[in-house]
Design a protein around this motif. Structure first.
Motif, PDB file in Angstrom:
ATOM      1  N   LEU A 213       0.816  -1.215   0.000  1.00 29.38           N
ATOM      2  CA  LEU A 213       0.000   0.000   0.000  1.00 29.38           C
ATOM      3  C   LEU A 213       0.849   1.263   0.000  1.00 29.38           C
ATOM      4  CD1 LEU A 213      -2.925  -1.167   2.281  1.00 29.38           C
ATOM      5  CD2 LEU A 213      -2.885  -0.958  -0.202  1.00 29.38           C
ATOM      6  N   ARG A 214       2.063   1.192   0.503  1.00 27.58           N
ATOM      7  CA  ARG A 214       2.975   2.355   0.450  1.00 27.58           C
ATOM      8  C   ARG A 214       3.272   2.682  -1.011  1.00 27.58           C
ATOM      9  NH1 ARG A 214       4.100   7.030   1.624  1.00 27.58           N
ATOM     10  NH2 ARG A 214       2.266   6.398   2.594  1.00 27.58           N
ATOM     11  N   GLU A 215       3.502   1.652  -1.842  1.00 31.37           N
ATOM     12  CA  GLU A 215       3.738   1.874  -3.268  1.00 31.37           C
ATOM     13  C   GLU A 215       2.524   2.534  -3.915  1.00 31.37           C
ATOM     14  OE1 GLU A 215       3.747  -0.533  -7.451  1.00 31.37           O
ATOM     15  OE2 GLU A 215       4.624  -1.612  -5.757  1.00 31.37           O
ATOM     16  N   VAL A 216       1.334   2.055  -3.574  1.00 27.14           N
ATOM     17  CA  VAL A 216       0.107   2.611  -4.145  1.00 27.14           C
ATOM     18  C   VAL A 216      -0.009   4.092  -3.797  1.00 27.14           C
ATOM     19  CG1 VAL A 216      -2.421   2.535  -4.072  1.00 27.14           C
ATOM     20  CG2 VAL A 216      -1.111   0.402  -4.160  1.00 27.14           C
ATOM     21  N   VAL A 217       0.180   4.422  -2.538  1.00 28.49           N
ATOM     22  CA  VAL A 217       0.079   5.819  -2.102  1.00 28.49           C
ATOM     23  C   VAL A 217       1.127   6.669  -2.803  1.00 28.49           C
ATOM     24  CG1 VAL A 217       0.331   7.374  -0.125  1.00 28.49           C
ATOM     25  CG2 VAL A 217      -1.007   5.274   0.104  1.00 28.49           C
ATOM     26  N   ASP A 218       2.360   6.166  -2.886  1.00 26.01           N
ATOM     27  CA  ASP A 218       3.427   6.903  -3.570  1.00 26.01           C
ATOM     28  C   ASP A 218       3.053   7.172  -5.025  1.00 26.01           C
ATOM     29  OD1 ASP A 218       4.967   6.969  -1.276  1.00 26.01           O
ATOM     30  OD2 ASP A 218       6.339   5.379  -1.938  1.00 26.01           O
ATOM     31  N   ARG A 219       2.519   6.175  -5.690  1.00 24.04           N
ATOM     32  CA  ARG A 219       2.145   6.345  -7.101  1.00 24.04           C
ATOM     33  C   ARG A 219       1.004   7.343  -7.253  1.00 24.04           C
ATOM     34  NH1 ARG A 219       1.568   0.399  -9.533  1.00 24.04           N
ATOM     35  NH2 ARG A 219       0.774   1.599 -11.297  1.00 24.04           N
TER      36      ARG A 219
END
Length: 101
Positions: free
Chosen positions: A87-93
């Motif tokens: 989910l960190r990747e999703v938020v970053d994107r």
């Protein structure tokens, strides 16, 4: 490899990565209004997460006229995604950080 399908309005697009599915739902679909509190948010995972983290099951059932089976299905979707997704990747994107669409 698990294939992730977008079930919003019969979209049916599939993704190899759950992170790609979540970004797709947040960027390619209309936002929805929570029928409990009026918050406007991305459809799909984020809407499900909001409903079950911000409201009780009873509030959800009343606002959406949902059955126990529908509630269990959405809770299962939320749990499955959260066990698999970064989910960190999703938020970053979504915030325009690293990662590609």
């Amino acid at each position: 490899m698990t294939s992730w399908e977008c079930a919003i309005e019969g979209d049916g697009r599939t993704f190899d990565r759950v992170e790609d599915l979540i970004v797709h739902q947040a960027t390619d679909h209309q936002r929805v209004e929570c029928q409990v509190c009026g918050t406007v948010l991305p459809d799909g995972y984020f809407a499900i997460r909001h409903a079950f983290e911000e409201h009780s099951r009873a509030e959800y059932v009343r606002a959406y006229d949902a059955t126990a089976k529908e509630v269990r299905k959405r809770e299962s979707v939320k749990e499955t995604i959260e066990s698999e997704a970064d989910l960190r990747e999703v938020v970053d994107r979504l915030e325009g950080g690293s990662g590609t669409f």
